[in-house]
Design a protein around this motif. Structure first.
Motif, PDB file in Angstrom:
ATOM      1  N   ALA A  22      39.118  45.507  22.484  1.00 56.76           N
ATOM      2  CA  ALA A  22      38.170  45.459  23.682  1.00 56.76           C
ATOM      3  C   ALA A  22      38.034  43.880  24.093  1.00 56.76           C
ATOM      4  N   TYR A  23      38.068  43.157  23.177  1.00 57.20           N
ATOM      5  CA  TYR A  23      37.981  41.486  23.492  1.00 57.20           C
ATOM      6  C   TYR A  23      39.519  41.421  24.369  1.00 57.20           C
ATOM      7  N   MET A  24      40.474  41.704  23.647  1.00 56.21           N
ATOM      8  CA  MET A  24      41.781  41.280  24.516  1.00 56.21           C
ATOM      9  C   MET A  24      41.839  41.938  26.093  1.00 56.21           C
ATOM     10  N   LEU A  25      41.578  43.098  26.029  1.00 60.50           N
ATOM     11  CA  LEU A  25      41.745  44.014  27.344  1.00 60.50           C
ATOM     12  C   LEU A  25      40.462  43.691  28.248  1.00 60.50           C
ATOM     13  N   GLY A  26      39.378  43.290  27.564  1.00 63.07           N
ATOM     14  CA  GLY A  26      38.172  43.069  28.380  1.00 63.07           C
ATOM     15  C   GLY A  26      38.575  41.634  29.176  1.00 63.07           C
ATOM     16  N   GLY A  27      39.071  40.725  28.193  1.00 55.89           N
ATOM     17  CA  GLY A  27      39.270  39.412  28.917  1.00 55.89           C
ATOM     18  C   GLY A  27      40.116  39.322  29.931  1.00 55.89           C
ATOM     19  N   MET A  28      41.313  40.122  29.625  1.00 52.74           N
ATOM     20  CA  MET A  28      42.278  40.374  30.795  1.00 52.74           C
ATOM     21  C   MET A  28      41.666  40.959  31.931  1.00 52.74           C
ATOM     22  N   GLY A  29      40.799  41.870  31.803  1.00 48.32           N
ATOM     23  CA  GLY A  29      40.147  42.453  32.969  1.00 48.32           C
ATOM     24  C   GLY A  29      39.292  41.711  33.787  1.00 48.32           C
ATOM     25  N   LEU A  30      38.497  40.874  32.860  1.00 47.95           N
ATOM     26  CA  LEU A  30      37.673  39.970  33.445  1.00 47.95           C
ATOM     27  C   LEU A  30      38.343  38.879  34.403  1.00 47.95           C
ATOM     28  N   ALA A  31      39.612  38.532  33.668  1.00 42.57           N
ATOM     29  CA  ALA A  31      40.266  37.424  34.524  1.00 42.57           C
ATOM     30  C   ALA A  31      40.903  38.115  36.016  1.00 42.57           C
ATOM     31  N   VAL A  32      41.177  39.252  35.987  1.00 44.84           N
ATOM     32  CA  VAL A  32      41.658  40.053  37.182  1.00 44.84           C
ATOM     33  C   VAL A  32      40.429  40.159  38.182  1.00 44.84           C
ATOM     34  N   ILE A  33      39.181  40.760  37.515  1.00 47.10           N
ATOM     35  CA  ILE A  33      38.091  40.715  38.654  1.00 47.10           C
ATOM     36  C   ILE A  33      37.584  39.265  39.059  1.00 47.10           C
ATOM     37  N   CYS A  34      37.505  38.247  38.319  1.00 49.54           N
ATOM     38  CA  CYS A  34      37.204  37.020  38.838  1.00 49.54           C
ATOM     39  C   CYS A  34      38.295  36.670  39.808  1.00 49.54           C
ATOM     40  N   ALA A  35      39.426  36.908  39.603  1.00 51.69           N
ATOM     41  CA  ALA A  35      40.618  36.213  40.591  1.00 51.69           C
ATOM     42  C   ALA A  35      40.821  36.953  41.797  1.00 51.69           C
ATOM     43  N   THR A  36      40.264  38.490  41.846  1.00 58.00           N
ATOM     44  CA  THR A  36      40.344  39.049  42.967  1.00 58.00           C
ATOM     45  C   THR A  36      39.125  39.685  43.667  1.00 58.00           C
ATOM     46  N   MET A  37      38.166  39.675  43.007  1.00 56.77           N
ATOM     47  CA  MET A  37      36.697  40.555  43.582  1.00 56.77           C
ATOM     48  C   MET A  37      35.826  39.527  43.786  1.00 56.77           C
ATOM     49  N   LEU A  38      35.813  38.232  43.021  1.00 58.27           N
ATOM     50  CA  LEU A  38      34.608  37.452  43.626  1.00 58.27           C
ATOM     51  C   LEU A  38      34.724  36.421  44.541  1.00 58.27           C
ATOM     52  N   PRO A  39      34.144  36.242  45.632  1.00 59.36           N
ATOM     53  CA  PRO A  39      34.452  35.330  46.631  1.00 59.36           C
ATOM     54  C   PRO A  39      34.261  33.907  46.317  1.00 59.36           C
ATOM     55  N   LEU A  40      35.247  33.095  46.870  1.00 56.19           N
ATOM     56  CA  LEU A  40      35.200  31.610  46.663  1.00 56.19           C
ATOM     57  C   LEU A  40      33.808  31.022  46.846  1.00 56.19           C
ATOM     58  N   PRO A  41      33.230  29.997  46.332  1.00 51.42           N
ATOM     59  CA  PRO A  41      32.189  29.507  46.949  1.00 51.42           C
ATOM     60  C   PRO A  41      32.537  28.536  48.256  1.00 51.42           C
ATOM     61  N   GLN A  42      31.574  28.495  49.232  1.00 53.93           N
ATOM     62  CA  GLN A  42      31.621  27.858  50.397  1.00 53.93           C
ATOM     63  C   GLN A  42      31.553  26.423  50.110  1.00 53.93           C
ATOM     64  N   ARG A  43      32.296  25.430  50.318  1.00 55.59           N
ATOM     65  CA  ARG A  43      32.180  24.110  50.254  1.00 55.59           C
ATOM     66  C   ARG A  43      31.847  23.399  51.496  1.00 55.59           C
ATOM     67  N   GLY A  44      30.763  22.411  51.313  1.00 57.99           N
ATOM     68  CA  GLY A  44      30.318  21.677  52.603  1.00 57.99           C
ATOM     69  C   GLY A  44      29.879  22.310  53.817  1.00 57.99           C
ATOM     70  N   SER A  45      29.230  23.868  53.202  1.00 60.47           N
ATOM     71  CA  SER A  45      28.354  24.477  54.243  1.00 60.47           C
ATOM     72  C   SER A  45      26.866  23.942  54.380  1.00 60.47           C
TER      73      SER A  45
END
Length: 141
Positions: free
Chosen positions: A111-134
């Motif tokens: 669960a730790y290994m697969l969960g961590g890999m899944g979290l990496a994929v979620i963070c890389a694909t689904m979370l929007p990048l923060p807006q800098r300088g807005s």
């Protein structure tokens, strides 16, 4: 006599890589080291207090992945920290000649290994990048 001004330096089009920057490369290397440290700490904690240790390890993993993206302003920040994390996990799954294992074949370890890999994929694909300088201004006003 008027002086001739040099034209401004061309900026790379959107989507193309920027020129090499040693400070940025060092920051990515630092993110990989932080990811490796968080992965190693998670290996030591994930099976300690079930399910609290697993949740704590996955929460720290999520923090380092999202923090890497936020700090660098690109999704490559997630990739750098995830690369360090996965290298430390893989190195700790290898059994030693003495027979010691830090990550066994238990359900919590998977669960730790697969969960961590899944979290990496979620963070890389689904979370929007923060807006800098807005400035917070609304469009159309």
């Amino acid at each position: 006599m008027t002086q001739r001004k040099n034209p401004p330096a061309p900026t790379p089009p959107a989507g193309l890589a920027a020129p090499f920057n040693p400070g940025r490369a060092g920051a990515y290397l630092l993110l990989a080291v932080i990811g490796a440290l968080v992965g190693a700490a998670g290996v030591l904690v994930h099976a300690a207090w079930i399910p609290g240790g697993l949740l704590l390890a996955l929460l720290a993993t999520t923090g380092v992945f999202y923090g890497g993206m936020y700090a660098m302003g690109t999704k490559a920040g997630v990739g750098a920290s995830a690369a360090g994390w996965i290298v430390s996990i893989v190195l700790m799954t290898v059994s030693r000649p003495e027979g010691d294992l830090l990550i066994g074949g238990s359900l919590v370890s998977y669960a730790y290994m697969l969960g961590g890999m899944g979290l990496a994929v979620i963070c890389a694909t689904m979370l929007p990048l923060p807006q800098r300088g807005s400035d917070g201004a609304r469009l159309g006003k």
